[in-house]
Design a protein around this motif. Structure first.
Motif, PDB file in Angstrom:
ATOM      1  N   THR A 135       0.830  -1.207   0.000  1.00  0.00           N
ATOM      2  CA  THR A 135       0.000   0.000   0.000  1.00  0.00           C
ATOM      3  C   THR A 135       0.863   1.255   0.000  1.00  0.00           C
ATOM      4  N   ASP A 136       1.923   1.250   0.810  1.00  0.00           N
ATOM      5  CA  ASP A 136       2.799   2.423   0.890  1.00  0.00           C
ATOM      6  C   ASP A 136       3.494   2.688  -0.434  1.00  0.00           C
ATOM      7  N   ARG A 137       3.850   1.631  -1.160  1.00  0.00           N
ATOM      8  CA  ARG A 137       4.598   1.778  -2.408  1.00  0.00           C
ATOM      9  C   ARG A 137       3.706   2.055  -3.615  1.00  0.00           C
ATOM     10  N   THR A 138       2.438   1.822  -3.517  1.00  0.00           N
ATOM     11  CA  THR A 138       1.541   1.984  -4.669  1.00  0.00           C
ATOM     12  C   THR A 138       0.499   3.058  -4.404  1.00  0.00           C
ATOM     13  N   GLU A 139      -0.526   2.704  -3.649  1.00  0.00           N
ATOM     14  CA  GLU A 139      -1.638   3.622  -3.407  1.00  0.00           C
ATOM     15  C   GLU A 139      -1.183   4.949  -2.789  1.00  0.00           C
ATOM     16  N   LYS A 140      -0.392   4.874  -1.721  1.00  0.00           N
ATOM     17  CA  LYS A 140       0.009   6.106  -1.034  1.00  0.00           C
ATOM     18  C   LYS A 140       1.039   6.894  -1.837  1.00  0.00           C
ATOM     19  N   LEU A 141       1.921   6.199  -2.518  1.00  0.00           N
ATOM     20  CA  LEU A 141       2.883   6.894  -3.378  1.00  0.00           C
ATOM     21  C   LEU A 141       2.149   7.718  -4.426  1.00  0.00           C
ATOM     22  N   GLU A 142       1.149   7.125  -5.051  1.00  0.00           N
ATOM     23  CA  GLU A 142       0.366   7.833  -6.061  1.00  0.00           C
ATOM     24  C   GLU A 142      -0.361   9.034  -5.444  1.00  0.00           C
ATOM     25  N   ALA A 143      -0.985   8.815  -4.291  1.00  0.00           N
ATOM     26  CA  ALA A 143      -1.755   9.877  -3.647  1.00  0.00           C
ATOM     27  C   ALA A 143      -0.863  11.054  -3.259  1.00  0.00           C
ATOM     28  N   TYR A 144       0.294  10.776  -2.688  1.00  0.00           N
ATOM     29  CA  TYR A 144       1.174  11.856  -2.237  1.00  0.00           C
ATOM     30  C   TYR A 144       1.837  12.581  -3.408  1.00  0.00           C
ATOM     31  N   ARG A 145       2.099  11.876  -4.478  1.00  0.00           N
ATOM     32  CA  ARG A 145       2.659  12.545  -5.655  1.00  0.00           C
ATOM     33  C   ARG A 145       1.670  13.540  -6.248  1.00  0.00           C
ATOM     34  N   GLU A 146       0.379  13.280  -6.074  1.00  0.00           N
ATOM     35  CA  GLU A 146      -0.645  14.163  -6.612  1.00  0.00           C
ATOM     36  C   GLU A 146      -0.968  15.329  -5.689  1.00  0.00           C
ATOM     37  N   LEU A 147      -0.458  15.287  -4.459  1.00  0.00           N
ATOM     38  CA  LEU A 147      -0.695  16.368  -3.504  1.00  0.00           C
ATOM     39  C   LEU A 147       0.337  17.466  -3.739  1.00  0.00           C
ATOM     40  N   PRO A 148      -0.063  18.660  -4.167  1.00  0.00           N
ATOM     41  CA  PRO A 148       0.889  19.692  -4.601  1.00  0.00           C
ATOM     42  C   PRO A 148       1.918  20.110  -3.553  1.00  0.00           C
ATOM     43  N   SER A 149       1.566  20.051  -2.273  1.00  0.00           N
ATOM     44  CA  SER A 149       2.488  20.529  -1.241  1.00  0.00           C
ATOM     45  C   SER A 149       3.641  19.561  -0.970  1.00  0.00           C
ATOM     46  N   ILE A 150       3.478  18.283  -1.338  1.00  0.00           N
ATOM     47  CA  ILE A 150       4.482  17.266  -1.035  1.00  0.00           C
ATOM     48  C   ILE A 150       5.724  17.462  -1.897  1.00  0.00           C
ATOM     49  N   GLU A 151       6.881  17.480  -1.236  1.00  0.00           N
ATOM     50  CA  GLU A 151       8.151  17.574  -1.957  1.00  0.00           C
ATOM     51  C   GLU A 151       9.016  16.335  -1.776  1.00  0.00           C
ATOM     52  N   ASN A 152       8.791  15.598  -0.691  1.00  0.00           N
ATOM     53  CA  ASN A 152       9.506  14.337  -0.483  1.00  0.00           C
ATOM     54  C   ASN A 152       8.572  13.306   0.133  1.00  0.00           C
ATOM     55  N   TYR A 153       8.630  12.099  -0.396  1.00  0.00           N
ATOM     56  CA  TYR A 153       7.934  10.954   0.191  1.00  0.00           C
ATOM     57  C   TYR A 153       9.010   9.926   0.493  1.00  0.00           C
ATOM     58  N   VAL A 154       9.169   9.564   1.773  1.00  0.00           N
ATOM     59  CA  VAL A 154      10.302   8.758   2.215  1.00  0.00           C
ATOM     60  C   VAL A 154       9.823   7.426   2.765  1.00  0.00           C
ATOM     61  N   LEU A 155      10.334   6.337   2.201  1.00  0.00           N
ATOM     62  CA  LEU A 155      10.008   4.981   2.634  1.00  0.00           C
ATOM     63  C   LEU A 155      11.209   4.397   3.361  1.00  0.00           C
ATOM     64  N   VAL A 156      10.981   3.938   4.592  1.00  0.00           N
ATOM     65  CA  VAL A 156      12.061   3.455   5.441  1.00  0.00           C
ATOM     66  C   VAL A 156      11.779   2.002   5.818  1.00  0.00           C
ATOM     67  N   SER A 157      12.658   1.094   5.442  1.00  0.00           N
ATOM     68  CA  SER A 157      12.476  -0.319   5.754  1.00  0.00           C
ATOM     69  C   SER A 157      12.635  -0.567   7.250  1.00  0.00           C
ATOM     70  N   SER A 158      11.844  -1.484   7.792  1.00  0.00           N
ATOM     71  CA  SER A 158      11.999  -1.887   9.193  1.00  0.00           C
ATOM     72  C   SER A 158      12.697  -3.239   9.309  1.00  0.00           C
ATOM     73  N   GLU A 159      13.094  -3.820   8.167  1.00  0.00           N
ATOM     74  CA  GLU A 159      13.709  -5.149   8.167  1.00  0.00           C
ATOM     75  C   GLU A 159      15.195  -5.107   7.834  1.00  0.00           C
ATOM     76  N   ARG A 160      15.678  -3.980   7.363  1.00  0.00           N
ATOM     77  CA  ARG A 160      17.106  -3.798   7.066  1.00  0.00           C
ATOM     78  C   ARG A 160      17.357  -2.305   6.904  1.00  0.00           C
ATOM     79  N   GLN A 161      18.603  -1.899   6.860  1.00  0.00           N
ATOM     80  CA  GLN A 161      18.911  -0.490   6.662  1.00  0.00           C
ATOM     81  C   GLN A 161      18.752  -0.146   5.176  1.00  0.00           C
ATOM     82  N   ALA A 162      17.622   0.399   4.837  1.00  0.00           N
ATOM     83  CA  ALA A 162      17.329   0.779   3.457  1.00  0.00           C
ATOM     84  C   ALA A 162      16.304   1.899   3.466  1.00  0.00           C
ATOM     85  N   VAL A 163      16.645   3.022   2.829  1.00  0.00           N
ATOM     86  CA  VAL A 163      15.762   4.185   2.773  1.00  0.00           C
ATOM     87  C   VAL A 163      15.593   4.600   1.320  1.00  0.00           C
TER      88      VAL A 163
END
Length: 207
Positions: A135-163
Motif C-alpha cells: 500500500t505504501d509503495r503503490t496507493e500512497k505513493l500515487e496519492a502523495y505525488r498528486e498532492l501539490p504541497s508534497i516535496e519528499n515521500y520517504v520509505l524506510v524499511s523496518s527489516e534492514r537499513q534501506a531508505v
C-alpha cells in the motif's frame, strides 16, 4: 482469520456503531468524509479513509516504533527555530478529498494547519512493514505525488537499513528516486536535512 469492521447507522441521531468480528469480510457500506471524521474522532483506534471505505490501523513492531521515534527526534531537532514542525503518527493527513492517512512521521511548514488534520504536508515518512509495504509503495505513493504541497515521500524499511527518498524536482517537473544503504547519509532536499543511516536505525535489531 480476518478481522472485519462493521459500520451501522443507529437510531435517529445518525450515530454509528463500530463492531469487530472474526468472519469473512462483508460488502462494506460507503461512508462519507464527514461520517469518517466523526467516527475516527470518537474512536479509541485510528482509521484511514480511502474512497468511502475505512481501514483500521494495526500496531507495529519494535523496529517500526524505534525508527519512527528516531525520525521524529531527528526532525524535531533539525527544524527547531523554523516554521516547520514534525508530527507523529497521531496526526491525520488529508491527501485528497476522499483520502485521509496517518503517516508515521509528517513535516508541515504551514503554520495555519488545523488542529487535527494536515492539509499541506511537505514531507511524509512511512516505515515499511510486511502488511503495509504494498500500500505504501503503490496507493500512497500515487496519492502523495498528486498532492501539490508534497516535496519528499520517504520509505524506510523496518527489516534492514534501506531508505528510499522520492523527491519532487519542481524546476524539471519530475520525480527523482534515491536509494540509500548502510553507511550512507540520507538527504531530504526540501528540508535541507541530512541524516546518517545509523541515526535513523539507532537501537534496531535485525535477524
Amino acid at each position: 482469520m480476518e478481522v472485519c469492521l462493521f459500520i451501522e447507522k443507529v437510531g435517529q441521531t445518525g450515530r454509528s456503531r463500530i463492531e469487530e468480528q472474526a468472519v469473512a469480510p462483508p460488502e462494506y457500506r460507503w461512508v462519507s468524509g464527514e461520517e469518517y471524521l466523526a467516527i475516527d474522532n470518537a474512536s479509541d483506534v485510528r482509521f484511514e479513509y480511502v474512497h468511502g471505505q475505512l481501514r483500521m490501523l494495526a500496531g507495529g513492531s519494535r523496529n517500526h516504533s524505534l525508527i519512527a521515534h528516531n525520525l521524529h527526534g531527528l526532525l524535531h531537532d533539525h527544524l527547531h527555530g523554523t516554521s516547520c514542525a514534525a508530527y507523529t503518527s497521531d496526526m491525520r493527513v488529508q491527501a485528497a478529498k476522499d483520502r485521509y492517512y496517518y503517516p508515521d512521521v509528517t513535516v508541515s511548514c504551514d503554520e495555519n494547519e488545523e488542529d487535527n488534520v494536515l492539509h499541506s504536508p511537505r514531507v511524509v515518512f512511512e516505515v515499511l512493514s510486511s502488511s503495509t509495504e504494498t500500500t505504501d509503495r503503490t496507493e500512497k505513493l500515487e496519492a502523495y505525488r498528486e498532492l501539490p504541497s508534497i516535496e519528499n515521500y520517504v520509505l524506510v524499511s523496518s527489516e534492514r537499513q534501506a531508505v528510499e527518498v522520492h523527491h519532487r524536482d519542481r524546476k524539471q517537473n519530475y520525480w527523482i528516486t534515491r536509494i540509500y544503504s548502510p553507511g550512507d547519509t540520507v538527504k531530504i532536499e526540501s528540508l535541507n536535512a541530512e541524516f546518517i543511516m545509523d541515526e535513523i536505525y539507532e537501537r534496531t535489531r535485525f535477524r
